[in-house]
Design a protein around this motif. Structure first.
Motif, PDB file in Angstrom:
ATOM      1  N   MET A  66      -3.609   2.749 -13.329  1.00 25.85           N
ATOM      2  CA  MET A  66      -2.636   1.993 -12.481  1.00 25.85           C
ATOM      3  C   MET A  66      -3.954   1.600 -11.122  1.00 25.85           C
ATOM      4  SD  MET A  66       0.501  -0.107 -11.521  1.00 25.85           S
ATOM      5  CE  MET A  66       1.602   0.428 -10.664  1.00 25.85           C
ATOM      6  N   GLN A  67      -4.533   2.947 -10.794  1.00 29.03           N
ATOM      7  CA  GLN A  67      -5.579   2.739 -10.063  1.00 29.03           C
ATOM      8  C   GLN A  67      -6.602   1.630  -9.735  1.00 29.03           C
ATOM      9  OE1 GLN A  67      -7.699   6.828  -8.964  1.00 29.03           O
ATOM     10  NE2 GLN A  67      -6.051   6.880  -7.452  1.00 29.03           N
ATOM     11  N   ALA A  68      -7.075   2.007 -11.258  1.00 30.15           N
ATOM     12  CA  ALA A  68      -8.097   0.622 -11.592  1.00 30.15           C
ATOM     13  C   ALA A  68      -8.089  -0.674 -11.193  1.00 30.15           C
ATOM     14  CB  ALA A  68      -8.350   0.980 -12.474  1.00 30.15           C
ATOM     15  N   ARG A  69      -6.607  -1.587 -11.450  1.00 27.30           N
ATOM     16  CA  ARG A  69      -5.516  -2.360 -11.164  1.00 27.30           C
ATOM     17  C   ARG A  69      -5.381  -2.795  -9.406  1.00 27.30           C
ATOM     18  NH1 ARG A  69      -4.382  -7.736 -11.756  1.00 27.30           N
ATOM     19  NH2 ARG A  69      -2.155  -7.735 -10.922  1.00 27.30           N
ATOM     20  N   PHE A  70      -5.199  -1.502  -8.506  1.00 25.80           N
ATOM     21  CA  PHE A  70      -4.948  -1.402  -7.661  1.00 25.80           C
ATOM     22  C   PHE A  70      -6.307  -1.927  -6.839  1.00 25.80           C
ATOM     23  CE2 PHE A  70      -0.631  -0.629  -5.390  1.00 25.80           C
ATOM     24  CZ  PHE A  70      -0.151  -0.799  -6.675  1.00 25.80           C
ATOM     25  N   ASN A  71      -7.518  -0.658  -7.192  1.00 23.88           N
ATOM     26  CA  ASN A  71      -8.495  -1.167  -6.009  1.00 23.88           C
ATOM     27  C   ASN A  71      -9.119  -2.685  -6.760  1.00 23.88           C
ATOM     28  OD1 ASN A  71      -9.120   1.239  -5.662  1.00 23.88           O
ATOM     29  ND2 ASN A  71      -9.402   2.453  -7.727  1.00 23.88           N
ATOM     30  N   ASP A  72      -8.819  -3.263  -7.506  1.00 22.45           N
ATOM     31  CA  ASP A  72      -9.741  -4.287  -8.185  1.00 22.45           C
ATOM     32  C   ASP A  72      -8.336  -6.111  -6.737  1.00 22.45           C
ATOM     33  OD1 ASP A  72     -11.205  -3.760 -10.960  1.00 22.45           O
ATOM     34  OD2 ASP A  72      -9.880  -3.667 -11.823  1.00 22.45           O
ATOM     35  N   VAL A  73      -7.289  -5.428  -7.739  1.00 21.61           N
ATOM     36  CA  VAL A  73      -6.526  -6.279  -7.033  1.00 21.61           C
ATOM     37  C   VAL A  73      -7.178  -6.615  -4.909  1.00 21.61           C
ATOM     38  CG1 VAL A  73      -4.039  -6.300  -5.255  1.00 21.61           C
ATOM     39  CG2 VAL A  73      -3.870  -6.055  -7.548  1.00 21.61           C
ATOM     40  N   PHE A  74      -7.273  -4.664  -4.755  1.00 20.75           N
ATOM     41  CA  PHE A  74      -7.512  -5.099  -2.709  1.00 20.75           C
ATOM     42  C   PHE A  74      -8.816  -5.501  -2.766  1.00 20.75           C
ATOM     43  CE2 PHE A  74      -4.228  -1.534  -2.518  1.00 20.75           C
ATOM     44  CZ  PHE A  74      -3.171  -2.292  -1.539  1.00 20.75           C
ATOM     45  N   ALA A  75      -9.953  -5.329  -3.924  1.00 22.37           N
ATOM     46  CA  ALA A  75     -10.662  -5.837  -3.569  1.00 22.37           C
ATOM     47  C   ALA A  75     -11.460  -7.072  -4.208  1.00 22.37           C
ATOM     48  CB  ALA A  75     -11.948  -5.037  -5.084  1.00 22.37           C
ATOM     49  N   GLY A  76     -10.429  -7.982  -4.479  1.00 20.70           N
ATOM     50  CA  GLY A  76     -10.445  -9.004  -4.166  1.00 20.70           C
ATOM     51  C   GLY A  76      -9.621  -9.918  -3.515  1.00 20.70           C
ATOM     52  N   GLY A  77      -9.460  -9.207  -2.127  1.00 21.83           N
ATOM     53  CA  GLY A  77      -8.484  -8.923  -0.697  1.00 21.83           C
ATOM     54  C   GLY A  77      -6.943  -9.487  -0.911  1.00 21.83           C
ATOM     55  N   ALA A  78      -6.084  -9.579  -1.778  1.00 18.48           N
ATOM     56  CA  ALA A  78      -4.984  -9.708  -2.066  1.00 18.48           C
ATOM     57  C   ALA A  78      -3.610  -8.440  -1.953  1.00 18.48           C
ATOM     58  CB  ALA A  78      -4.638  -9.447  -3.399  1.00 18.48           C
ATOM     59  N   VAL A  79      -2.200  -9.474  -1.712  1.00 21.42           N
ATOM     60  CA  VAL A  79      -1.977  -8.346  -1.091  1.00 21.42           C
ATOM     61  C   VAL A  79      -1.109  -7.957  -2.701  1.00 21.42           C
ATOM     62  CG1 VAL A  79       0.838  -8.358  -0.424  1.00 21.42           C
ATOM     63  CG2 VAL A  79      -0.427  -8.900   1.246  1.00 21.42           C
ATOM     64  N   SER A  80      -0.603  -6.310  -2.203  1.00 14.94           N
ATOM     65  CA  SER A  80       0.011  -6.437  -3.873  1.00 14.94           C
ATOM     66  C   SER A  80       0.967  -5.943  -3.484  1.00 14.94           C
ATOM     67  CB  SER A  80      -0.658  -4.383  -3.980  1.00 14.94           C
ATOM     68  OG  SER A  80      -0.121  -4.151  -5.072  1.00 14.94           O
ATOM     69  N   ILE A  81       1.491  -6.433  -4.740  1.00 13.90           N
ATOM     70  CA  ILE A  81       3.285  -6.424  -5.245  1.00 13.90           C
ATOM     71  C   ILE A  81       3.480  -6.249  -6.522  1.00 13.90           C
ATOM     72  CG2 ILE A  81       4.833  -7.223  -4.535  1.00 13.90           C
ATOM     73  CD1 ILE A  81       3.993  -7.894  -2.105  1.00 13.90           C
ATOM     74  N   ALA A  82       4.273  -4.964  -6.055  1.00 12.93           N
ATOM     75  CA  ALA A  82       4.333  -3.895  -7.752  1.00 12.93           C
ATOM     76  C   ALA A  82       5.710  -3.236  -7.984  1.00 12.93           C
ATOM     77  CB  ALA A  82       3.140  -2.730  -7.451  1.00 12.93           C
ATOM     78  N   ALA A  83       6.017  -3.446  -9.393  1.00  9.06           N
ATOM     79  CA  ALA A  83       7.236  -2.760  -9.506  1.00  9.06           C
ATOM     80  C   ALA A  83       6.452  -1.166 -10.288  1.00  9.06           C
ATOM     81  CB  ALA A  83       8.154  -3.876 -10.496  1.00  9.06           C
ATOM     82  N   THR A  84       7.152   0.141  -9.579  1.00  6.52           N
ATOM     83  CA  THR A  84       6.095   1.009 -10.158  1.00  6.52           C
ATOM     84  C   THR A  84       7.142   2.035 -11.005  1.00  6.52           C
ATOM     85  OG1 THR A  84       6.695   2.217  -7.905  1.00  6.52           O
ATOM     86  CG2 THR A  84       4.408   0.661  -8.600  1.00  6.52           C
TER      87      THR A  84
END
Length: 270
Positions: A66-84
């Protein structure tokens, strides 16, 4: 700014097996609204319902993913919307937020502060330690990066003595359910970018199924009002935790649509 959608499906200190399908239901509802299928992280497994150390060890592989996914999302400039699924997933998500958005504040909607540490916890529940590690109060193995002055607490009403003392000593903003929510939120956010965490037990019991129920919570209209106030700022992400898909094990599924309607000011923010 574009949005990236994520659904966590692994273990995360679960007391029961209702939040993993709850997160999946939120993801499906968001996909219907947006036409975008969320990334699924982790594999569903039965709840262990044991102490925090065993729970963290069992959850760690999925939390690292999950942390790797978030790092990818933010590195790509996106806003993260997640059901955790569970609050303990914040052990993984918040350090990634801090890495990419170090000036952000965490607006933590919850009936609990989740600021306990392994040394002081009375319940031994991993979720009760979820915010404490990302602000450096203990070492989870997933990192930190935020400071106590970057926390804004909203709706907390079941606090342990350690948390009460911590909040008072560090003057952490604590916006209570009957407060002037909009004015106090604006003052506490103080123009900073916002990452919003929602534990559904911040709501009054009976609105959506949750693991904990504490009277005196927010209404859906209160939540929508708060989201509208937050949406006036830069929003770097939103995570939705502790929505259970039924009131009882094996019960009829409960729709997350009313909850998502309340979150619409942030979900629909362009």
């Amino acid at each position: 700014m574009h949005k990236a959608y994520t659904v966590f499906q692994g273990r995360a200190g679960d007391h029961n097996d209702l939040a993993i399908p709850g997160a999946r239901a939120i993801g499906a509802a968001m996909a219907r609204r947006t036409g975008i299928a969320p990334a699924l992280i982790g594999t569903p497994e039965q709840a262990l319902n044991v102490g925090w150390r065993e729970e963290l060890d069992a959850a760690m592989p999925a939390l690292r993913d999950m942390q790797a996914r978030f790092n990818d999302v933010f590195a790509g400039g996106a806003v993260s919307i997640a059901a955790t699924s569970r609050c303990a997933v914040s052990l993984a998500t918040l350090p990634a937020v801090a890495k990419h958005h170090p000036a952000a504040c965490i607006v933590w909607f919850d009936s609990h502060a989740d600021l306990n540490t392994p040394d002081v916890t009375t319940s031994g529940y991993l979720g009760g330690l979820a915010l404490a590690a990302p602000v450096g109060l203990w070492e989870s193995g997933l990192g930190a990066g935020f400071a106590l002055d970057q926390i804004v607490l909203v709706g907390e009403r079941d606090l342990d003595p350690f948390e009460q003392e911590l909040i008072a000593r560090h003057r952490i903003p604590h916006i209570k359910p009957k407060s002037d929510l909009v004015a106090e939120l604006r003052n506490a956010i103080a123009g900073r970018p916002v990452y919003m965490h929602l534990d559904c037990d911040v709501l009054n019991p009976g609105i959506v199924p949750t693991d904990y129920a504490h009277e005196g919570g927010l209404s859906l209209e209160d939540l929508r009002t708060c989201c509208a106030a937050i949406a006036a700022h830069e929003v770097v992400g939103l995570e939705i935790a502790e929505f259970q898909n039924a009131w009882t094990p094996g019960g009829e599924p409960v729709s997350p649509e009313p909850l998502l309607d309340a979150l619409a000011p942030i979900l629909d923010k362009s």
